[in-house]
Structures are given as C-alpha cells and as structure tokens.
Design a protein around this motif. Sequence first.
Motif, PDB file in Angstrom:
ATOM      1  N   LEU A 116      41.768  83.244  45.302  1.00 11.40           N
ATOM      2  CA  LEU A 116      41.145  82.222  44.466  1.00 11.40           C
ATOM      3  C   LEU A 116      39.720  81.983  44.947  1.00 11.40           C
ATOM      4  O   LEU A 116      39.304  82.479  45.984  1.00 11.40           O
ATOM      5  CB  LEU A 116      41.967  80.926  44.479  1.00 11.40           C
ATOM      6  N   VAL A 117      38.982  81.221  44.162  1.00  7.29           N
ATOM      7  CA  VAL A 117      37.604  80.858  44.491  1.00  7.29           C
ATOM      8  C   VAL A 117      37.476  79.348  44.439  1.00  7.29           C
ATOM      9  O   VAL A 117      37.883  78.714  43.456  1.00  7.29           O
ATOM     10  CB  VAL A 117      36.605  81.508  43.510  1.00  7.29           C
ATOM     11  N   VAL A 118      36.940  78.764  45.502  1.00  9.43           N
ATOM     12  CA  VAL A 118      36.679  77.325  45.545  1.00  9.43           C
ATOM     13  C   VAL A 118      35.195  77.118  45.256  1.00  9.43           C
ATOM     14  O   VAL A 118      34.337  77.663  45.960  1.00  9.43           O
ATOM     15  CB  VAL A 118      37.038  76.725  46.914  1.00  9.43           C
ATOM     16  N   GLU A 155      42.028  78.177  30.553  1.00  7.50           N
ATOM     17  CA  GLU A 155      42.807  79.415  30.543  1.00  7.50           C
ATOM     18  C   GLU A 155      41.885  80.623  30.463  1.00  7.50           C
ATOM     19  O   GLU A 155      42.062  81.608  31.195  1.00  7.50           O
ATOM     20  CB  GLU A 155      43.776  79.414  29.364  1.00  7.50           C
ATOM     21  N   GLU A 156      40.874  80.557  29.604  1.00  8.44           N
ATOM     22  CA  GLU A 156      39.935  81.667  29.441  1.00  8.44           C
ATOM     23  C   GLU A 156      39.177  81.973  30.732  1.00  8.44           C
ATOM     24  O   GLU A 156      38.971  83.141  31.083  1.00  8.44           O
ATOM     25  CB  GLU A 156      38.931  81.313  28.336  1.00  8.44           C
ATOM     26  N   LEU A 157      38.771  80.923  31.449  1.00 11.86           N
ATOM     27  CA  LEU A 157      37.949  81.092  32.640  1.00 11.86           C
ATOM     28  C   LEU A 157      38.767  81.151  33.936  1.00 11.86           C
ATOM     29  O   LEU A 157      38.191  81.264  35.018  1.00 11.86           O
ATOM     30  CB  LEU A 157      36.934  79.950  32.730  1.00 11.86           C
ATOM     31  N   GLY A 158      40.076  81.059  33.831  1.00 11.81           N
ATOM     32  CA  GLY A 158      40.906  81.112  35.026  1.00 11.81           C
ATOM     33  C   GLY A 158      40.738  79.896  35.918  1.00 11.81           C
ATOM     34  O   GLY A 158      40.852  79.994  37.144  1.00 11.81           O
ATOM     35  N   LEU A 159      40.470  78.743  35.302  1.00 15.05           N
ATOM     36  CA  LEU A 159      40.311  77.500  36.056  1.00 15.05           C
ATOM     37  C   LEU A 159      41.684  76.964  36.441  1.00 15.05           C
ATOM     38  O   LEU A 159      42.524  76.698  35.583  1.00 15.05           O
ATOM     39  CB  LEU A 159      39.552  76.466  35.221  1.00 15.05           C
ATOM     40  N   LEU A 160      41.915  76.787  37.733  1.00 15.28           N
ATOM     41  CA  LEU A 160      43.218  76.355  38.221  1.00 15.28           C
ATOM     42  C   LEU A 160      43.313  74.850  38.418  1.00 15.28           C
ATOM     43  O   LEU A 160      44.309  74.217  38.052  1.00 15.28           O
ATOM     44  CB  LEU A 160      43.526  77.046  39.559  1.00 15.28           C
ATOM     45  N   SER A 161      42.299  74.241  39.029  1.00 15.09           N
ATOM     46  CA  SER A 161      42.377  72.824  39.383  1.00 15.09           C
ATOM     47  C   SER A 161      40.978  72.223  39.418  1.00 15.09           C
ATOM     48  O   SER A 161      39.992  72.906  39.705  1.00 15.09           O
ATOM     49  CB  SER A 161      43.051  72.651  40.745  1.00 15.09           C
ATOM     50  N   VAL A 162      40.914  70.909  39.120  1.00 22.96           N
ATOM     51  CA  VAL A 162      39.661  70.160  39.136  1.00 22.96           C
ATOM     52  C   VAL A 162      39.895  68.846  39.876  1.00 22.96           C
ATOM     53  O   VAL A 162      40.859  68.132  39.584  1.00 22.96           O
ATOM     54  CB  VAL A 162      39.141  69.867  37.711  1.00 22.96           C
ATOM     55  N   ASN A 163      39.023  68.533  40.838  1.00 18.35           N
ATOM     56  CA  ASN A 163      39.131  67.294  41.598  1.00 18.35           C
ATOM     57  C   ASN A 163      37.774  66.614  41.669  1.00 18.35           C
ATOM     58  O   ASN A 163      36.771  67.243  42.029  1.00 18.35           O
ATOM     59  CB  ASN A 163      39.612  67.575  43.027  1.00 18.35           C
ATOM     60  N   TYR A 180      36.228  72.710  42.070  1.00 20.33           N
ATOM     61  CA  TYR A 180      36.951  73.551  41.120  1.00 20.33           C
ATOM     62  C   TYR A 180      37.643  74.687  41.875  1.00 20.33           C
ATOM     63  O   TYR A 180      37.101  75.224  42.845  1.00 20.33           O
ATOM     64  CB  TYR A 180      35.991  74.180  40.098  1.00 20.33           C
ATOM     65  N   TYR A 181      38.812  75.071  41.405  1.00 19.68           N
ATOM     66  CA  TYR A 181      39.522  76.229  41.927  1.00 19.68           C
ATOM     67  C   TYR A 181      39.656  77.238  40.778  1.00 19.68           C
ATOM     68  O   TYR A 181      40.268  76.925  39.746  1.00 19.68           O
ATOM     69  CB  TYR A 181      40.907  75.853  42.442  1.00 19.68           C
ATOM     70  N   PHE A 182      39.070  78.420  40.963  1.00 22.04           N
ATOM     71  CA  PHE A 182      39.099  79.466  39.945  1.00 22.04           C
ATOM     72  C   PHE A 182      39.911  80.666  40.437  1.00 22.04           C
ATOM     73  O   PHE A 182      40.119  80.855  41.635  1.00 22.04           O
ATOM     74  CB  PHE A 182      37.682  79.943  39.624  1.00 22.04           C
ATOM     75  N   ARG A 183      40.283  81.505  39.483  1.00 24.97           N
ATOM     76  CA  ARG A 183      40.953  82.763  39.814  1.00 24.97           C
ATOM     77  C   ARG A 183      39.978  83.770  40.415  1.00 24.97           C
ATOM     78  O   ARG A 183      40.333  84.544  41.304  1.00 24.97           O
ATOM     79  CB  ARG A 183      41.577  83.363  38.556  1.00 24.97           C
ATOM     80  N   ASP A 184      38.723  83.794  39.909  1.00 22.42           N
ATOM     81  CA  ASP A 184      37.761  84.797  40.363  1.00 22.42           C
ATOM     82  C   ASP A 184      36.348  84.262  40.224  1.00 22.42           C
ATOM     83  O   ASP A 184      36.099  83.295  39.494  1.00 22.42           O
ATOM     84  CB  ASP A 184      37.920  86.104  39.567  1.00 22.42           C
TER      85      ASP A 184
END
Length: 283
Positions: A116-118, A155-163, A180-184
């Motif tokens: 993942l990417v923070v 979903e399109e951008l692979g966004l996992l979580s937002v704080n 933000y936590y992304f897939r890539d």
Amino acid sequence: MGREFKAMLAPASAPHSFKPKNIYTAVVKTLFSLYDTVLVAAFFQFLFCVLLPPGFSVVPSAVLLLGYAATSLIHYLTPSSSVNPYTQHVVPGRATAQLPGPSGSFGAAPGAQGGLVVFILGVQWNHPLGILCPGGKDVSQKFLAMNADLLRRREELGLLSVNNWNGASLETATSTSITYYFRDVESIHRFAHEELHRKAWDWFSGRRYKHIGIFHETFIVPARSYETGYVNCIPAGLGRGVVRCEDAGGEGQWVNTLVSADTPALRTQMSRLGRDAQGNPKE
C-alpha cells in the motif's frame, strides 16, 4: 495452513461510516477546547449582558454548563447505548488491519494481499486569525473539493482509507492533515496531474500566501512490511479502510479491513509482519 482471518465488521452495500449520530458531541463539547469558538461564545455572552438586565447574564453559561453536565452523565450511565457517541462505533477486543482479496476473503497469511501507499496531505495557517486569514477559506474549499473527488472515485483510484487530523503543533500555527491509504502510487500521480488538482495548485502558486503552508508526504510500503494493532478502538488509520469486493456475500459489497488479532498468526507485531521472534522474515 492456518485459519482464515475473521472479519470484525460485516460487509456493507456502501463504505462504512464512523461519524457520531449525536451532533452534540461534535459541536457543543468542542466549545471547551476550540479557541476561536470560545471567543465567539464570549462575544455573544457580552451582547447578552449589554442588552438584558444584569440578573440574566448567567443564563447562557448556566444553560451550556447544565447541558454539558446532563449529557455527560447520560453517556456515563449508558456506555453501551447505541446513541452514545463515544462508544457507538467502538470495535471491542484486539484487531488488526488486513487487505481483503477480490472475493472478500482475508486469507491466513499476514499482509499477503499486496502493499500500500500512505499519502499525507496537509495545510497550515500560520496567522493570528487561523483559517479565517486572507485566502484561508479558499484554500480550505479547494482541499475539500479534492477530498470529495477522491472519495467519489475511491474504487477507481484504489483509495483504501481516509483519516482527518487537526492540531496545533506550534503555538502560532493551526494545521490540518489528511492521511490517505492507496493501493499504489500510480493512482496518486495520475490524480495529481488531473485538472482539479492542477487548477488548485496553479491558483495557490499564483497567490503566494506566505502565511499559508501546504505539505505532503508519500510512503510506499511493500507487502508484508506493515502491521497495525487496535484494542477497543473506533476504527482509525488503516483500520478505517474499505475495499469493494464483488463476491463478498453479494455483488458490490464493501469490506472493512479490520480482522480479529486473536489468532497466532496476528497476535504479535513480528507475526503480523510475517517475521519470527528475532525479526527474520519467514519463508
């Protein structure tokens, strides 16, 4: 092969939300901690004293204190109530965050579903008026517009979580940041070059507000190189993450990342990192 990790929250038809249902906590209770709000309240108290007889001057503060005390007592006496804003979203027990696979299954190997990417994005208002400084409201609106666009396209951008985090790390600075936590990292790069972000950046660069600072940080984390731990927490950090899985109990279900940590494979920090007790990677 160990047992498959157990989800702490059931899949849902929409991304999980952990906002308090009771707006009182989010608004009234912050009167005692937000400097600007206290000043506004003091101003209205002053008007109340000027326009009404002296005996009525205690009414606003008395009403506020009574409401604060009454609701605090109610929340204290009913900790398990569904309307208690302090406990309504708490996930009891020990949990950790794992990414689900396409089917909604977490598998039985820690961190095996990919890296993942923070990405941390923040703004500082280095001004006595804080967010009310010249340009402060405009910067805030542009931040909110970009955040809303990311959430619509998670979903399109692979966004996992937002704080969202607010703070005052310096006495002269008011700051807010979004993690933000992304897939890539490719999705972040693509969004940064889209029209919405480019226009916001060009606007900010052209204004040259010396009292407004913006910052970002990016951390690329490979698979099996991250771990989390939560005990009796309202979901936070990666634990707030959701992934849309087509086969998770029905078409288009959103699966939260929290799983029970009460299993040998997830019980310790090293085990969650896929390492032995000495810190060596397991085969």
